[in-house]
Design an enzyme around this catalytic site. Structure first.
Site, PDB file in Angstrom:
ATOM      1  CB  VAL A 128       2.030  12.967 -35.927  1.00  0.00           C
ATOM      2  CG1 VAL A 128       1.885  11.969 -35.376  1.00  0.00           C
ATOM      3  CG2 VAL A 128       1.078  13.859 -36.804  1.00  0.00           C
ATOM      4  CB  THR A 156      -3.683   9.555 -26.360  1.00  0.00           C
ATOM      5  OG1 THR A 156      -4.347   7.463 -27.032  1.00  0.00           O
ATOM      6  CG2 THR A 156      -4.307  10.317 -26.908  1.00  0.00           C
ATOM      7  CD  GLU A 320       3.311   4.012 -46.631  1.00  0.00           C
ATOM      8  OE1 GLU A 320       3.115   2.930 -47.529  1.00  0.00           O
ATOM      9  OE2 GLU A 320       4.247   3.804 -45.956  1.00  0.00           O
ATOM     10  CE  LYS A 341       2.754   9.481 -72.068  1.00  0.00           C
ATOM     11  NZ  LYS A 341       4.218   9.644 -72.653  1.00  0.00           N
TER      12      LYS A 341
END
EC number: 2.4.1.102
Length: 428
Positions: A128, A156, A320, A341
């Site tokens: 990207v 764009t 995220e 864990k």
């Protein structure tokens, strides 16, 4: 009489024997020539050392962490001569790629697999980008192999000349292409995820041969050779690898409230959102991942994942937590159990090495990494040459961020090192 005598001599036992030996030798020689590396895969032709002849920076010393050489880099960057060095523009790339053969040769792209092992393990990349065409060229050249697949998503909002330059570069390679659908990418918004999804769809449809997908941005750079990346991916044995940890409470506001893009910026509307349509809790992670082809297929086709993504579209920085959460859903191929864990931090995952300003410090006193040698942007280190020595000893595949406008030598020295290391395999 003479003809008969010659025929007897030619077809006598010793002559036939030597003739057969000659034929077999020629066949053997031909087979060996076919399986030899082509002539262009020579160390001299593809080595990158000396690409910047106007500089006397010793990259070997830089990579060894030599304090004096690193200081020399800092002084060189400040000189008027360096600041006024010729720079390639999008228009330059448009012109260069009008002759693909010349461009590939001039920029020293590798156009043959360097080993059978690499040829049999193709990798897909989603990249990207929105500006700095020279950075993209350097990144693509560093990771390019003819057996891999590369989708480039161009924002764009990028200048027309930039898009044309990217399309020019892509046109020179059958396995590099611009995404079929382009987004206007807004920082921290869903559009960043959608850009990767667009490339995911294109790459998944393009070939069934690639084994893993790695997503990149234009300021990433590899810290491993293609062969090293292949071997690390093989060790995953089908599992995905990305940062995925328990969601910290201070990040919950990002998905508990509704956000929308206003005048090009993501804004908190204050509206409370419904809980996510998922039994698995949300996990925290990063935008970067290393995922199997099976994972990609599941993400693109599974109804539960589609509902989660629809819900996430009006949240803050969904990249995220989205990939990190999908990685903990039990039925997802290559996923991990939701138990804490199995949490993976950014330093444990191989996807990306990033230095955050608030974690930097003295490693001997518990800091995860030493201070940034470059500069900080949004608390993220833009690497300098002094960061390379420590970084190259880490297990990560890529590092973020690099910038030719901050420290060209950090990129140049890393580039030279990786290319030389890759070509060394041809000698064995």
């Amino acid at each position: 009489m003479l003809r008969t005598l010659l025929r007897r001599r030619l077809f006598s036992y010793p002559t036939k024997y030597y003739f057969m030996v000659l034929v077999l030798s020629l066949i053997t020689f031909s087979v060996l020539r076919i399986h030899q590396k082509p002539e262009f895969v020579s160390v001299r032709h593809l080595e990158l050392a000396g690409e910047n002849p106007s500089s006397d920076i010793n990259c070997t010393k830089v990579l060894q962490g030599d304090v004096n050489e690193i200081q020399k880099v800092k002084l060189e960057i400040l000189t008027v001569k360096f600041k006024k060095r010729p720079r390639w523009t999008p228009d330059d790339y448009i012109n260069m790629t009008s002759d693909c053969s010349s461009f590939i040769k001039r920029r020293k792209y590798i156009v043959e697999p360097l080993s059978k092992e690499e040829a049999e393990f193709p990798i897909a990349y989603s990249i990207v980008v929105h500006h700095k065409i020279e950075m993209l060229d350097r990144l693509l050249r560093a990771i390019y192999m003819p057996q891999n697949f590369y989708c480039i998503h161009v924002d764009t909002k990028s200048e027309d000349s930039y898009l044309a330059a990217v399309m020019g570069i892509a046109s020179c390679f059958s396995n590099v292409f611009v995404a079929s659908r382009l987004e206007s990418v807004v920082y921290a918004s869903w559009s960043r995820v959608q850009a990767d999804l667009n490339c995911m769809k294109d790459l998944y449809a393009m070939s069934a041969n690639w084994k893993y997908l790695i997503n990149l941005c234009g300021m990433d750079f590899p810290i491993k050779t293609n062969l090293e990346i292949v071997r690390k991916l093989k060790l995953l044995m089908g599992e995905n690898n990305l940062e995925t940890e328990r969601m910290p409470s201070h990040k919950e506001e990002r998905w508990k409230k509704r956000y929308e893009v206003v005048n090009g910026k993501l804004t908190n509307t204050g509206t409370v959102k419904m809980l996510p349509p998922l039994e698995t809790p949300l996990f925290s992670g990063s935008a970067y991942f290393v995922v199997s082809r099976e994972y990609v297929g599941y993400v693109l086709q599974n109804e539960k994942i589609q509902k989660l993504m629809e819900w996430a579209q009006d949240t803050y920085s969904p990249d995220e937590y989205l990939w990190a959460t999908i990685q903990r859903i039990p039925e997802v191929p290559g996923s991990l159990p939701a138990s804490h864990k199995y949490d993976l931090s950014d330093m444990q995952a191989v996807a990306r090495f990033v230095k955050w300003q608030y974690f930097e410090g003295d490693v001997s006193k518990g800091a995860p990494y030493p201070p940034c040698d470059g500069v900080h942007v949004r608390s993220v280190c833009i690497f300098g040459a002094g960061d390379l020595n420590w970084m190259l000893r880490k297990h990560h595949l890529f590092a973020n961020k690099f910038d030719v406008d901050v420290d060209l030598f950090a990129i140049q020295c890393l580039d030279e090192h990786l290319r030389h290391k890759a070509l060394e395999t041809l000698k064995h």
